[in-house]
Structure formats: C-alpha cells, structure tokens
Scaffold this active site. Structure first.
Site, PDB file in Angstrom:
ATOM      1  N   ASP A 100       0.849  -1.188   0.000  1.00 34.93           N
ATOM      2  CA  ASP A 100       0.000   0.000   0.000  1.00 34.93           C
ATOM      3  C   ASP A 100       0.890   1.246   0.000  1.00 34.93           C
ATOM      4  OD1 ASP A 100       0.580   1.032   2.709  1.00 34.93           O
ATOM      5  OD2 ASP A 100      -0.560  -0.672   3.467  1.00 34.93           O
ATOM      6  N   HIS A 115       8.359  -5.118  -1.470  1.00 36.56           N
ATOM      7  CA  HIS A 115       7.473  -6.090  -2.112  1.00 36.56           C
ATOM      8  C   HIS A 115       6.614  -5.462  -3.205  1.00 36.56           C
ATOM      9  CE1 HIS A 115       7.882  -9.020   1.546  1.00 36.56           C
ATOM     10  NE2 HIS A 115       8.934  -8.993   0.765  1.00 36.56           N
ATOM     11  N   CYS A 123       3.535  -6.658 -16.734  1.00 35.90           N
ATOM     12  CA  CYS A 123       3.424  -7.865 -17.544  1.00 35.90           C
ATOM     13  C   CYS A 123       3.965  -9.059 -16.758  1.00 35.90           C
ATOM     14  CB  CYS A 123       4.213  -7.674 -18.834  1.00 35.90           C
ATOM     15  SG  CYS A 123       4.294  -9.181 -19.821  1.00 35.90           S
ATOM     16  N   CYS A 147       2.758  -7.487 -25.236  1.00 37.29           N
ATOM     17  CA  CYS A 147       3.160  -8.838 -25.669  1.00 37.29           C
ATOM     18  C   CYS A 147       2.052  -9.884 -25.542  1.00 37.29           C
ATOM     19  CB  CYS A 147       4.396  -9.297 -24.891  1.00 37.29           C
ATOM     20  SG  CYS A 147       4.038  -9.805 -23.209  1.00 37.29           S
ATOM     21  N   SER A 186       5.382  -9.950  11.120  1.00 35.97           N
ATOM     22  CA  SER A 186       5.629 -11.227  11.779  1.00 35.97           C
ATOM     23  C   SER A 186       7.105 -11.625  11.655  1.00 35.97           C
ATOM     24  CB  SER A 186       4.735 -12.313  11.179  1.00 35.97           C
ATOM     25  OG  SER A 186       4.879 -12.353   9.779  1.00 35.97           O
ATOM     26  N   ALA A 226       0.011  -0.624  16.899  1.00 37.31           N
ATOM     27  CA  ALA A 226       0.947   0.325  16.297  1.00 37.31           C
ATOM     28  C   ALA A 226       0.399   1.748  16.353  1.00 37.31           C
ATOM     29  CB  ALA A 226       1.225  -0.079  14.852  1.00 37.31           C
TER      30      ALA A 226
END
Ligand code: APR
Length: 251
Positions: A100, A115, A123, A147, A186, A226
């Site tokens: 996010d 990530h 693609c 493609c 984690s 948090a």
C-alpha cells in the site's frame, strides 16, 4: 523502566533511524494482514496461495479479483496515527513490505517498497510493460498490450525475487542507521526479515512494536497496537536533518 519508556529512550538518543514495517502497520487502517485470521468472503482463501506464481497459473481471474478487492479497500482507507507519526519524522527512511502507499499518503518522503506496489500492474512475462492503475476502479484480468501475456499486480509474490535496486537501497539505509524501528511484521518472510538481523549485525539498536511477540533480535519489544504505540515512542524526538538519501521508489 517499562518497555515503552525503554523504546522511547532508545529512539530519543538515536541519530539515524530507519523503519522496517509490515502489514500490522496498516491493520488499523482496515487493511487485512497476511497471517492474522481474516473475515468476510476472502477469508476462505489463503493469501500465501493467491499471492504466488502457482496461484496465478491455477486461477488468474481469482488472483486478480482478490487484489482488486484489496485495492478497493485501500482506496477507501486512510493512514492511521502510526503512519502519521512516522511521516512527521522527515529524516527517517522507511523500508516497508507493504504494497500500500499509506505512508506516502501520510506525507512520508522516503519509502522503499521491498514487495512492490499494488497501484501498478505489470506484464507477468516481464516484457517491461508497466501501468499505473486506478485502485478505486481496478481493471479485471487482461492481456499485456505489448506482448499479450497476462497483466498482474507489480508486487513480489512468494518465490519471486525482490527488486534489486530497492533491496540495495534498503540494506544501505539500514546499514547507516543507529536504530531500526520494526513495526507490525511477523518477521517470518525472507529475505526481507533478514534486514532485522542485518541491523543488529551492524550494531544498530532494534526496537520492535507488534501486536504479539515475534522472533527477532530486539533490544526491546513493545507489545500492542501500532497506532497507539508508535506516536508515543516517537513523541518529542528531535527530527534530524534529512540528507540526500533515497526517495520513494514506486509512488
Ligand atoms: N499493531 C501492531 N501489530 C499488528 C497489528 C497492529 N494493529 N495488527 C497486526 N499486527 C501484527 C501481527 O501480530 C503480525 O505479527 O502484524 C504482524 C503482521 O504479520 P503478517 O500478516 O505476516 O504481515 P507481514 O509481516 O507484513 O508479512 C510479510 O509476507 O505475505 C507476505 O509479501 C507479503 O509483505 C508480506 C510479507
């Protein structure tokens, strides 16, 4: 001294601070984590299977539908108090596993997305095509206009390698830090989680903020929300000079 006082003192005396964050940072913005029990329609599916090349090969439409559900949820979400407290500290570099952009939405400048980003499609055959999408009205499964292979979210799936430039920038930021603030992860997904060990090996202090204890080499672990704890831990910290460090990578 309580764990929160200990964490506050370590952060206050640290010069350079980096953060390493996971899904727990965004949980209080209403974004499901990966390993806490989910509710609702998508609870019947295992994110670890959906977020994988094998899952995409087995049922690409299902995987895209799941991501589009997450995208629409994110489009309606707001940064929480933890994102905002982190963003106020202009000298921090944030290494995040989150796809996010809630840290950026809160105003953070230097966010490295290990990530990838849910706001981009790319693609699947990696021909180089990439496209920013509207996460409030995301398109369904469709072919790459370049493609013909299927398009997919530009996120790192289980078994895939991390973006090299982002990884290098993350290692550099953590190598330069006096303290690593680990929030809402984690700490079980490698190689990302290895950054916590790396911080420790370079002599940085490690402060963990998480809803439950995790296995990490921490000087102190503060257990709880948090959104409650991060603002308390950062309260009164003297924000250092933001140097020329890395800018955000994908947003
Ligand atoms: N405040 C603090 N911590 C929280 C909160 C909260 N409000 N809610 C949940 N947590 C904690 C959970 O206790 C858990 O330890 O956040 C952690 C989230 O862990 P995961 O769901 O495993 O998420 P994360 O560590 O980000 O996963 C790493 O795995 O699925 C892949 O690529 C995906 O980036 C992801 C990676």
């Amino acid at each position: 001294m309580s764990s929160i006082e200990h964490a506050h003192a370590l952060v206050a005396e640290a010069g350079r601070v980096a953060t390493f964050t996971g899904a727990g940072l965004s949980a209080e913005s209403g974004i499901d984590t990966f390993r806490d029990p989910a509710t609702g329609y998508w609870a019947r599916y295992d994110p670890a299977e959906l977020a994988s090349p094998a899952g995409f090969a087995a049922d690409p439409g299902l995987v895209i539908d799941w991501y589009n559900h997450r995208r629409r949820t994110l489009a309606a979400a707001e940064p929480n108090a933890a994102h905002r407290a982190l963003a106020e500290q202009a000298d921090l570099t944030h290494v995040t596993q989150n796809v996010d952009h809630l840290l950026e939405r809160a105003g953070a400048q230097r966010v490295l997305h290990l990530h990838g980003s849910i706001g981009l499609d790319r693609c699947h055959r990696a021909c180089g095509y990439e496209e920013r999408i509207d996460i409030s009205a995301p398109p369904g499964l469709r072919p790459c206009p370049s493609c013909g292979a299927p398009l997919r979210p530009a996120v790192v799936w289980f078994g895939e390698t991390l973006p090299e430039a982002t990884w290098i920038a993350s290692v550099e930021a953590i190598s330069a830090a006096d303290l690593l603030l680990v929030i809402g992860t984690s700490g079980v997904v490698y190689p990302a989680a290895g950054l916590i060990d790396h911080a420790r090996s370079t002599g940085a202090a490690v402060v963990v903020v998480n809803a439950e204890p995790i296995r990490a080499p921490a000087d102190v672990a503060v257990i709880g929300s948090a959104a409650d704890l991060v603002p308390m831990i950062l309260a009164g910290r003297r924000v250092g000079q933001a140097d020329a460090g890395p800018g955000s990578d994908v947003w």
